[in-house]
Design a protein around this motif. Structure first.
Motif, PDB file in Angstrom:
ATOM      1  N   ARG A 254     -72.581 -16.046 -19.372  1.00 35.97           N
ATOM      2  CA  ARG A 254     -71.428 -15.245 -19.762  1.00 35.97           C
ATOM      3  C   ARG A 254     -71.823 -13.783 -19.952  1.00 35.97           C
ATOM      4  N   ALA A 255     -73.003 -13.553 -20.560  1.00 33.47           N
ATOM      5  CA  ALA A 255     -73.471 -12.178 -20.776  1.00 33.47           C
ATOM      6  C   ALA A 255     -73.682 -11.473 -19.435  1.00 33.47           C
ATOM      7  N   ASN A 256     -74.227 -12.194 -18.460  1.00 34.68           N
ATOM      8  CA  ASN A 256     -74.450 -11.603 -17.135  1.00 34.68           C
ATOM      9  C   ASN A 256     -73.126 -11.261 -16.459  1.00 34.68           C
ATOM     10  N   ILE A 257     -72.163 -12.182 -16.568  1.00 33.28           N
ATOM     11  CA  ILE A 257     -70.851 -11.948 -15.960  1.00 33.28           C
ATOM     12  C   ILE A 257     -70.133 -10.794 -16.661  1.00 33.28           C
ATOM     13  N   GLU A 258     -70.318 -10.692 -17.965  1.00 29.95           N
ATOM     14  CA  GLU A 258     -69.675  -9.621 -18.723  1.00 29.95           C
ATOM     15  C   GLU A 258     -70.152  -8.248 -18.237  1.00 29.95           C
TER      16      GLU A 258
ATOM     17  N   MET B  81     -64.427  -8.295  -5.826  1.00 27.44           N
ATOM     18  CA  MET B  81     -65.161  -9.487  -5.426  1.00 27.44           C
ATOM     19  C   MET B  81     -66.652  -9.164  -5.270  1.00 27.44           C
ATOM     20  N   LYS B  82     -66.950  -7.983  -4.716  1.00 25.98           N
ATOM     21  CA  LYS B  82     -68.341  -7.567  -4.561  1.00 25.98           C
ATOM     22  C   LYS B  82     -68.976  -7.296  -5.917  1.00 25.98           C
ATOM     23  N   LYS B  83     -68.261  -6.577  -6.776  1.00 19.68           N
ATOM     24  CA  LYS B  83     -68.802  -6.246  -8.089  1.00 19.68           C
ATOM     25  C   LYS B  83     -69.046  -7.490  -8.939  1.00 19.68           C
ATOM     26  N   MET B  84     -68.137  -8.478  -8.831  1.00 21.18           N
ATOM     27  CA  MET B  84     -68.272  -9.714  -9.600  1.00 21.18           C
ATOM     28  C   MET B  84     -69.193 -10.725  -8.922  1.00 21.18           C
ATOM     29  N   ARG B  85     -69.670 -10.366  -7.724  1.00 17.36           N
ATOM     30  CA  ARG B  85     -70.557 -11.238  -6.955  1.00 17.36           C
ATOM     31  C   ARG B  85     -69.923 -12.612  -6.777  1.00 17.36           C
ATOM     32  N   ALA B  86     -68.636 -12.604  -6.495  1.00 19.32           N
ATOM     33  CA  ALA B  86     -67.877 -13.844  -6.303  1.00 19.32           C
ATOM     34  C   ALA B  86     -67.852 -14.219  -4.833  1.00 19.32           C
ATOM     35  N   ARG B  87     -68.237 -15.438  -4.530  1.00 26.40           N
ATOM     36  CA  ARG B  87     -68.282 -15.900  -3.144  1.00 26.40           C
ATOM     37  C   ARG B  87     -66.911 -16.316  -2.635  1.00 26.40           C
ATOM     38  N   SER B  88     -66.013 -16.618  -3.557  1.00 24.42           N
ATOM     39  CA  SER B  88     -64.673 -17.071  -3.202  1.00 24.42           C
ATOM     40  C   SER B  88     -63.753 -16.865  -4.393  1.00 24.42           C
ATOM     41  N   VAL B  89     -62.457 -17.089  -4.172  1.00 23.85           N
ATOM     42  CA  VAL B  89     -61.506 -16.986  -5.282  1.00 23.85           C
ATOM     43  C   VAL B  89     -61.823 -18.041  -6.342  1.00 23.85           C
ATOM     44  N   ALA B  90     -62.210 -19.246  -5.895  1.00 27.62           N
ATOM     45  CA  ALA B  90     -62.561 -20.307  -6.842  1.00 27.62           C
ATOM     46  C   ALA B  90     -63.735 -19.885  -7.719  1.00 27.62           C
ATOM     47  N   ASP B  91     -64.717 -19.225  -7.118  1.00 30.55           N
ATOM     48  CA  ASP B  91     -65.870 -18.738  -7.866  1.00 30.55           C
ATOM     49  C   ASP B  91     -65.436 -17.655  -8.849  1.00 30.55           C
ATOM     50  N   LEU B  92     -64.520 -16.799  -8.434  1.00 34.08           N
ATOM     51  CA  LEU B  92     -64.008 -15.740  -9.307  1.00 34.08           C
ATOM     52  C   LEU B  92     -63.276 -16.340 -10.505  1.00 34.08           C
ATOM     53  N   VAL B  93     -62.492 -17.383 -10.259  1.00 37.43           N
ATOM     54  CA  VAL B  93     -61.756 -18.040 -11.346  1.00 37.43           C
ATOM     55  C   VAL B  93     -62.732 -18.639 -12.361  1.00 37.43           C
ATOM     56  N   LYS B  94     -63.791 -19.294 -11.887  1.00 32.23           N
ATOM     57  CA  LYS B  94     -64.781 -19.881 -12.792  1.00 32.23           C
ATOM     58  C   LYS B  94     -65.432 -18.813 -13.660  1.00 32.23           C
ATOM     59  N   LYS B  95     -65.732 -17.676 -13.035  1.00 30.91           N
ATOM     60  CA  LYS B  95     -66.354 -16.593 -13.790  1.00 30.91           C
ATOM     61  C   LYS B  95     -65.385 -15.999 -14.797  1.00 30.91           C
ATOM     62  N   ALA B  96     -64.123 -15.890 -14.420  1.00 30.10           N
ATOM     63  CA  ALA B  96     -63.121 -15.361 -15.339  1.00 30.10           C
ATOM     64  C   ALA B  96     -62.931 -16.276 -16.537  1.00 30.10           C
ATOM     65  N   GLU B  97     -62.947 -17.588 -16.295  1.00 29.64           N
ATOM     66  CA  GLU B  97     -62.776 -18.545 -17.386  1.00 29.64           C
ATOM     67  C   GLU B  97     -63.968 -18.511 -18.333  1.00 29.64           C
ATOM     68  N   LEU B  98     -65.168 -18.414 -17.788  1.00 25.38           N
ATOM     69  CA  LEU B  98     -66.355 -18.334 -18.622  1.00 25.38           C
ATOM     70  C   LEU B  98     -66.380 -17.019 -19.394  1.00 25.38           C
ATOM     71  N   LEU B  99     -65.969 -15.967 -18.739  1.00 23.93           N
ATOM     72  CA  LEU B  99     -65.936 -14.650 -19.376  1.00 23.93           C
ATOM     73  C   LEU B  99     -64.957 -14.614 -20.537  1.00 23.93           C
ATOM     74  N   ALA B 100     -63.772 -15.138 -20.306  1.00 25.33           N
ATOM     75  CA  ALA B 100     -62.717 -15.047 -21.306  1.00 25.33           C
ATOM     76  C   ALA B 100     -62.869 -16.057 -22.432  1.00 25.33           C
ATOM     77  N   GLN B 101     -63.442 -17.241 -22.127  1.00 31.61           N
ATOM     78  CA  GLN B 101     -63.493 -18.318 -23.104  1.00 31.61           C
ATOM     79  C   GLN B 101     -62.101 -18.632 -23.634  1.00 31.61           C
ATOM     80  N   GLN B 102     -61.107 -18.471 -22.788  1.00 29.63           N
ATOM     81  CA  GLN B 102     -59.712 -18.716 -23.106  1.00 29.63           C
ATOM     82  C   GLN B 102     -58.964 -18.731 -21.768  1.00 29.63           C
ATOM     83  N   PRO B 103     -57.691 -19.117 -21.741  1.00 29.20           N
ATOM     84  CA  PRO B 103     -56.958 -19.126 -20.467  1.00 29.20           C
ATOM     85  C   PRO B 103     -57.090 -17.811 -19.731  1.00 29.20           C
TER      86      PRO B 103
END
Length: 221
Positions: free
Chosen positions: A144-148, A193-215
């Motif tokens: 989470r710290a890395n994604i933040e 997508m490049k800045k978040m190092r997200a390979r796909s939208v699904a990967d971006l969603v997972k990172k957003a959920e971990l980042l937010a720790q909420q919906p």
């Protein structure tokens, strides 16, 4: 303070450390001997206060916590740790357990609740599970710290586009919501997508959920 003579020599700062908190000296000695025989690093304290005064809880591991102490109970201590945001896994042990006490401990996040006298193997299994849980918690926290750090590199507009993307909106809808062209949406989307190092939208969603720790729809600037 730490109970003298009851600490196994620490192998390294990264070695899991079992914190035994029990006001019965014979129990402390017995558990130190047990964990030492399993080549596990352990230290004993005679009260929650002694633990807090001597241990910053930064070292990975878990807590083996008795329930009854003079003053605040072990369950009160468990609740205080939870309120403070400390998620160190706890194995609760007691000679006076009942159903309400068990329910309270488990709701507060206890890994297990053992009633004295318990089988040594049951305690070892519980502690092993607690240490694994702690490893998972710490790995998630680091992730989470890395994604933040990545998220902090986004511009305010990129954050708006990211919020929309992870909530399932298409480029045309995002453009309408933000009052910008689809070309601009695509540009922001590509950049984030490049800045978040997200390979796909699904990967971006997972990172957003971990980042937010909420919906993810509550993710804010």
């Amino acid at each position: 303070m730490r109970v003298k003579g009851l600490a196994v020599q620490e192998k390294s700062l990264s070695s899991p450390l079992i914190r035994i908190v029990d006001d019965d000296n014979s129990v402390r000695v017995s558990l130190i001997d047990l964990f030492s025989s399993m080549d596990l690093n352990a230290v004993a304290y005679d009260s929650p206060k002694a633990l807090l005064e001597a241990d910053n809880l930064d070292t990975p591991g878990c807590i083996v916590l008795d329930v009854r102490f003079s003053g605040a109970s072990g369950l009160d201590f468990q609740s205080d740790l939870q309120k403070a945001g400390n998620r160190m896994p706890i194995v609760v042990v007691t000679g006076h357990g009942d159903i309400p006490m068990t329910v309270r401990a488990m709701k507060a996040g206890a890994i297990d609740f053992l009633t004295k006298p318990f089988r040594e193997q049951d305690l070892i299994d519980a502690v092993t599970g607690a240490i694994k849980r702690d490893e998972t918690i710490r790995a998630q926290s680091q992730s989470r710290a890395n994604i933040e750090k990545l998220w902090e590199s986004l511009t305010p507009r990129e954050v708006e586009v990211m919020n929309a993307v992870v909530n399932g909106y298409m480029n045309k809808q995002i453009a309408g919501q933000l009052g910008i062209s689809m070309v601009t949406v695509k540009l922001h989307r590509s950049n984030l997508m490049k800045k978040m190092r997200a390979r796909s939208v699904a990967d971006l969603v997972k990172k957003a959920e971990l980042l937010a720790q909420q919906p993810v729809n509550q993710l804010k600037n």
